[in-house]
Design an enzyme around this catalytic site. Structure first.
Site: not given
Ligand code: TEU
Ligand code: CA
Length: 543
Positions: A98, A199, A241, A315-316
């Protein structure tokens, strides 16, 4: 497009904190992952996307990095990281790291220096502005709520953070910053990794003074420079992403002729159950027709000029079987149906840990159970705005990122076999029924169904190259599409509904895979049939 190894690969995402704990401190770690290589090998995946394991104060579970060259002690050591890379290689698995470079932690040495004085050599590594009378320079909002500008006492200026206050944005306009990042990427490439998952990479070209965050004017220039300076001559998987992409933008990132990234990881389908223009917490039911439109647009418009990722989970995101399947009676059938739908398409499939055993959302009951910064900020913000607690709870149960972050359920023993200690986050109470040991002992399990899908991708060119055509665009229950390649035709049919629904296709086909036990004849008449609840199948049509 020229064939690349990652076109035939299946990626498995590991969220290290919740995967497997080897030393009983309640936090998953690198040695835990090493102990599960045989499990991953058995599943058949080719690539691990490893969520961040770098040194971090964990304001956002590792997406706030304080040292890109060090492994967080709770996950292990650099030696263990090297062993993980080597042992995976020996099993034919590559590790994609990542890459979190839109921002660092506020505890990164660069930021600690930068905030001290305007004359610091690191000052311009970040984005500072002075607002009128100490107020923020503009009304830009952070993704985790509140203003995107945080006041810093030392110099009386605000710094930009598009995520949490402990995640200051790097200033990509600064040549020195980009150089630091290229050096760091080359360090990891030299360690033998298989690539990078980038990311929120669509934010690096931001122009905060004009309110531009995603898809800024310099974005693709930076990515082309990155390609030249780091992985361009290496055969790596690079995936960006990108929340705010449409297929046209998807081609800009991933058209091989542009020399940027291997593929894009975009979220258009993941936003279909929220109210347009509002927040992810503002729910509405999924319309299957819209899902078809979105997937179909990506399948057809990327054709020949780019490459897409195929995923339901990360994971989000909430667990897909709870979200768009049925995590009750039809948990197994619907999990397999969703897998069939996705893995039948063109692109590189991603499996998020636990998806292969049909793990579900967590039955949260109280606000105190949430740990994720995004959920915690939202609870506070919405309580202040006067939302009812039960409304807030409903959104959290559906969408909180904590749903995906509960420990991996390995067996029916203590703490689901994740740890012998106290897990950092509670195990889902359904672990006695849903766990990997049980799945491995059942030939009809979701696990073995994923294994078959993965294997098909290794052996069947039609999945890699075949064209895609949507059937029944208006049907509200069935998602059916055709893949075709060199005289071969595959029909993929999925009943998205918990009741039987009629389906008809003029023709006969041999069953390649199905989530219901077919009767002994393998050639099926596809005319005038009933699809059973969540039934899914891949048929090779007789021509
Ligand atoms: O996620 C990008 C992001 O835009 C997320 O915050 C998204 O809007 C949210 O998860 C929706 O629920 C990435 C990573 O995958 C995330 O885990 C991180 O928190 C974020 O970037 C910041 O690095
Ligand atoms: Ca541990």
């Amino acid at each position: 497009m020229e064939e690349k190894w990652w076109m035939r690969s299946v990626v498995y995402q590991i969220y290290p904190r919740s995967f497997c704990d080897s030393n009983q401190d309640g936090v998953g770690d690198l040695n835990g992952i090493r102990s599960k290589i045989p499990y991953l090998k058995k599943l058949g995946i080719d690539v691990i996307w490893l969520s961040p394991v770098y040194e971090s104060p964990n304001a956002d579970n590792g997406y706030d990095i304080s040292n890109y060259y060090a492994i967080s002690p709770e996950f292990g050591t650099m030696e263990e990281m090297k062993s993980l890379i080597r042992e995976c290689r020996e099993s034919g698995i590559r590790i994609v790291m990542d890459l979190v470079v839109n921002h660092t932690s506020d505890e990164h040495a660069w930021f600690l220096e930068a905030k001290k004085s305007e004359d610091s050599p690191y000052r311009d590594y970040y984005i500072w502005r002075k607002g009128e009378a100490g107020s923020p320079p503009n009304d830009l909002r952070a993704c985790f709520g509140g203003s995107a500008w945080e006041y810093s006492e030392e110099t009386g200026a605000h710094y930009l953070h598009l995520f949490g206050v402990k995640q200051p944005d790097l200033n990509w306009e600064n040549d020195a910053v980009r150089k630091e990042i290229w050096n760091m990427m080359n360090y990891w490439i030299d360690l033998g990794i298989g690539g990078f998952r980038m990311d929120v990479i669509d934010l690096i070209g931001k122009v905060p003074d004009q309110g531009i965050t995603g898809n800024g004017p310099m974005l693709h220039t930076y990515l082309q420079e990155m390609n030249r300076e780091t992985f361009g001559t290496k055969d790596l998987l690079t995936v960006g992403e990108c929340w705010g992409a449409d297929p046209e933008k998807g081609r800009m990132y991933s058209d091989p002729a542009r020399r940027e990234l291997s593929m894009i990881f975009q979220f258009e389908q993941s936003m279909l159950d929220e109210q347009p223009g509002k927040e992810k917490w503002d729910l509405r039911p999924l319309q299957l027709r819209e899902l078809k439109q979105v997937f179909t647009r990506w399948q057809t418009e990327m054709e020949g000029h780019g490459w897409n990722s195929l995923f339901w989970n990360n994971h989000d995101l909430p667990r897909i079987v709870s979200r768009w399947g049925d995590d009750g009676v039809y948990r197994v059938a619907s999990a397999k149906m969703l897998a069939t739908l996705l893995h039948g398409m063109k692109g590189t499939p991603y499996i998020y840990q636990g998806e292969e055993i049909g793990m579900t959302n967590m039955p949260f009951h109280s606000f105190t159970e949430f740990q994720d910064i995004e959920s915690l900020n939202m609870i506070q913000e919405r309580l202040e705005k006067g939302y009812l607690p039960e409304e807030i709870m409903k959104s959290l149960r559906a969408k909180s990122r904590d749903n995906a972050r509960t420990p991996m359920q390995w067996n029916s023993g203590l703490q689901a076999g994740f740890t012998e200690g106290q897990p950092w986050c509670p195990v889902n109470p359904n672990y006695r029924e849903i766990n990997a040991a049980r799945a491995l002992g059942d030939q009809d399990s979701i696990f073995y169904y994923y294994q078959k899908l993965i294997n098909l991708r290794k052996t069947e060119d039609i999945l890699i190259y075949g064209s895609y055509e949507l059937l029944l665009p208006e049907d509200e229950n069935i998602y059916a599409y055709m893949r075709a390649w060199q005289g071969k035709k595959w029909l993929i049919v999925c009943n998205f509904y918990k009741e039987p629904v009629p389906f008809s296709y003029e023709g006969t086909g041999r069953t390649i895979l199905s989530n219901y036990k077919e009767n002994s004849r393998t050639i099926q008449n596809l005319n005038n049939r009933n699809l059973r609840p969540y039934e899914a199948a891949i048929y090779e049509l007789e021509m």
